[in-house]
Every structure is written in C-alpha cells, then in structure tokens.
Design a protein around this motif. Structure first.
Motif, mmCIF file in Angstrom:
data_model
loop_
_atom_site.group_PDB
_atom_site.id
_atom_site.type_symbol
_atom_site.label_atom_id
_atom_site.label_comp_id
_atom_site.label_asym_id
_atom_site.label_seq_id
_atom_site.Cartn_x
_atom_site.Cartn_y
_atom_site.Cartn_z
ATOM 1 N N GLY A 175 0.929 -1.198 -0.110
ATOM 2 C CA GLY A 175 0.019 0.247 -0.046
ATOM 3 C C GLY A 175 0.797 1.447 0.203
ATOM 4 O O GLY A 175 2.107 1.130 0.161
ATOM 5 N N TRP A 176 0.375 2.221 -0.795
ATOM 6 C CA TRP A 176 1.206 3.684 -0.705
ATOM 7 C C TRP A 176 0.076 4.242 0.354
ATOM 8 O O TRP A 176 -1.515 4.339 0.354
ATOM 9 C CB TRP A 176 0.884 4.268 -1.660
ATOM 10 N N SER A 185 -4.149 4.594 -2.152
ATOM 11 C CA SER A 185 -4.104 3.310 -3.170
ATOM 12 C C SER A 185 -3.356 2.331 -2.574
ATOM 13 O O SER A 185 -2.078 1.721 -2.061
ATOM 14 C CB SER A 185 -3.398 3.282 -4.822
ATOM 15 N N CYS A 186 -3.488 0.631 -3.191
ATOM 16 C CA CYS A 186 -3.050 -0.852 -2.475
ATOM 17 C C CYS A 186 -3.003 -1.364 -3.505
ATOM 18 O O CYS A 186 -3.184 -1.188 -4.844
ATOM 19 C CB CYS A 186 -2.973 -1.310 -1.762
ATOM 20 N N ILE A 187 -2.193 -2.653 -3.350
ATOM 21 C CA ILE A 187 -1.922 -3.656 -4.644
ATOM 22 C C ILE A 187 -2.051 -4.812 -4.222
ATOM 23 O O ILE A 187 -1.145 -5.281 -3.667
ATOM 24 C CB ILE A 187 -0.772 -3.553 -5.594
ATOM 25 N N ALA A 188 -2.094 -5.328 -4.576
ATOM 26 C CA ALA A 188 -2.261 -6.591 -4.186
ATOM 27 C C ALA A 188 -1.472 -7.817 -4.706
ATOM 28 O O ALA A 188 -0.733 -7.444 -5.789
ATOM 29 C CB ALA A 188 -3.816 -7.671 -4.354
ATOM 30 N N SER A 216 -5.278 -7.568 -7.892
ATOM 31 C CA SER A 216 -6.443 -6.150 -7.603
ATOM 32 C C SER A 216 -5.614 -4.689 -7.151
ATOM 33 O O SER A 216 -4.901 -4.998 -6.564
ATOM 34 C CB SER A 216 -7.383 -6.353 -5.982
ATOM 35 N N THR A 217 -6.788 -3.754 -7.333
ATOM 36 C CA THR A 217 -5.824 -2.097 -7.000
ATOM 37 C C THR A 217 -7.509 -1.760 -6.591
ATOM 38 O O THR A 217 -8.489 -1.716 -6.953
ATOM 39 C CB THR A 217 -4.838 -1.429 -8.249
ATOM 40 N N THR A 218 -6.658 -0.880 -5.630
ATOM 41 C CA THR A 218 -7.248 0.157 -4.929
ATOM 42 C C THR A 218 -7.248 1.615 -4.558
ATOM 43 O O THR A 218 -5.814 1.749 -4.615
ATOM 44 C CB THR A 218 -8.221 -0.789 -3.562
ATOM 45 N N TYR A 219 -7.623 2.800 -4.935
ATOM 46 C CA TYR A 219 -7.174 3.986 -4.575
ATOM 47 C C TYR A 219 -8.774 4.617 -3.874
ATOM 48 O O TYR A 219 -9.739 3.806 -3.776
ATOM 49 C CB TYR A 219 -7.700 4.325 -6.297
ATOM 50 N N ALA A 220 -8.583 5.763 -2.922
ATOM 51 C CA ALA A 220 -9.206 6.542 -2.797
ATOM 52 C C ALA A 220 -9.300 7.226 -3.294
ATOM 53 O O ALA A 220 -9.512 7.304 -4.503
ATOM 54 C CB ALA A 220 -8.203 7.457 -1.327
ATOM 55 N N LYS A 261 -8.380 8.523 -7.349
ATOM 56 C CA LYS A 261 -8.756 7.471 -8.346
ATOM 57 C C LYS A 261 -8.898 8.412 -10.186
ATOM 58 O O LYS A 261 -9.210 9.834 -9.807
ATOM 59 C CB LYS A 261 -10.500 7.991 -8.631
ATOM 60 N N GLY A 262 -8.564 8.561 -10.893
ATOM 61 C CA GLY A 262 -7.656 8.744 -12.097
ATOM 62 C C GLY A 262 -7.120 10.012 -12.492
ATOM 63 O O GLY A 262 -6.669 9.829 -13.672
ATOM 64 N N ARG A 263 -6.313 9.736 -11.498
ATOM 65 C CA ARG A 263 -5.066 10.770 -11.390
ATOM 66 C C ARG A 263 -3.936 9.953 -10.937
ATOM 67 O O ARG A 263 -3.249 10.082 -11.361
ATOM 68 C CB ARG A 263 -5.538 11.885 -10.328
ATOM 69 N N PHE A 264 -3.745 8.646 -10.539
ATOM 70 C CA PHE A 264 -2.839 8.065 -9.534
ATOM 71 C C PHE A 264 -2.895 6.808 -10.336
ATOM 72 O O PHE A 264 -4.341 6.340 -10.158
ATOM 73 C CB PHE A 264 -3.172 7.951 -8.118
#
Length: 125
Positions: free
Chosen positions: A34-35, A48-51, A56-60, A64-67
C-alpha cells in the motif's frame, strides 16, 4: 528486510511525480503493498494498494483517475504514478507491505506491518 521510498519532491499544481518503493531482502510480489500519506496535523490515510501478483488494485476516491499503482517484479519495486497533482496532495508518502494480505488489499494502515521511511511530496506554485 527493508522498504525504501524515493521520487518525492516539489511540483507545481497539475504536475506529475512517480514514487518508487524498492524492497530488499524479500520478494515484494508475495505481499499486498500500500501507499499511504500523512499531512501535517492529519491522520495517515490510504492512497492506493495492490494485491500480490497484481490480482487487484484499490484507490482512495480523492486520487481515482489521477494516480496509478503498479509493480515491476524484476526490480522488486512498486510504483505510484501521480498525475494532476493538487496542493491537497502535499504530504509525506509511505509505502508498506502486509504479511496477512495477499490476494486482496485494503487502504487501512493498521493492516500493514512493515513501512518505509517516507518521501515528501509538496505541490505548490
């Protein structure tokens, strides 16, 4: 076992930076990464995080749309590409990995076990 962040700096609004999180002593792809960021006077928040294995990835919502988060397994490194930076993105950015999270990731800092030292990102004109 060590995580080292780099790539922070001073950038004007609308600019871009790419943060790197390099691991040594272990294989980073085995774990969710995670970041996170922490601005003065505020709590640390997930960005943001990446499994593991890029499942999978997740964004705050705020990024979203920028990072964009990604891995380079050959370099044992996770990146955070940050575009369209805003003054509100100013913070110390940290990467961390979780022993318990593999196939999924979450943006809760309490779920992450090992942290880097952080890199400062300042967005200002």
């Amino acid at each position: 076992l060590q995580l080292v962040e780099s790539g922070g700096g001073l950038v004007q609004p609308g600019g871009s930076l790419r943060l790197s999180c390099a691991a040594s002593g272990f294989t980073l792809d085995y774990y969710a990464v995670g970041w996170f960021r922490q601005a003065p006077g505020k709590e640390r928040e997930g960005v943001s995080c990446i499994a593991s294995s890029d499942l999978s990835t997740t964004y705050a919502d705020s990024v979203k749309g920028r990072f964009t988060i990604s891995r380079d397994n050959a370099k044992n490194t996770v990146y955070l590409q940050m575009n369209g930076l805003e003054p509100e993105d100013t913070a110390v950015y940290y990467c961390a990995y979780s022993i318990g999270l593999r196939r999924i990731c979450v943006l809760d800092p309490s779920q992450y076990d090992y942290w880097g030292q952080g890199t400062q990102v300042t967005v200002s004109s």
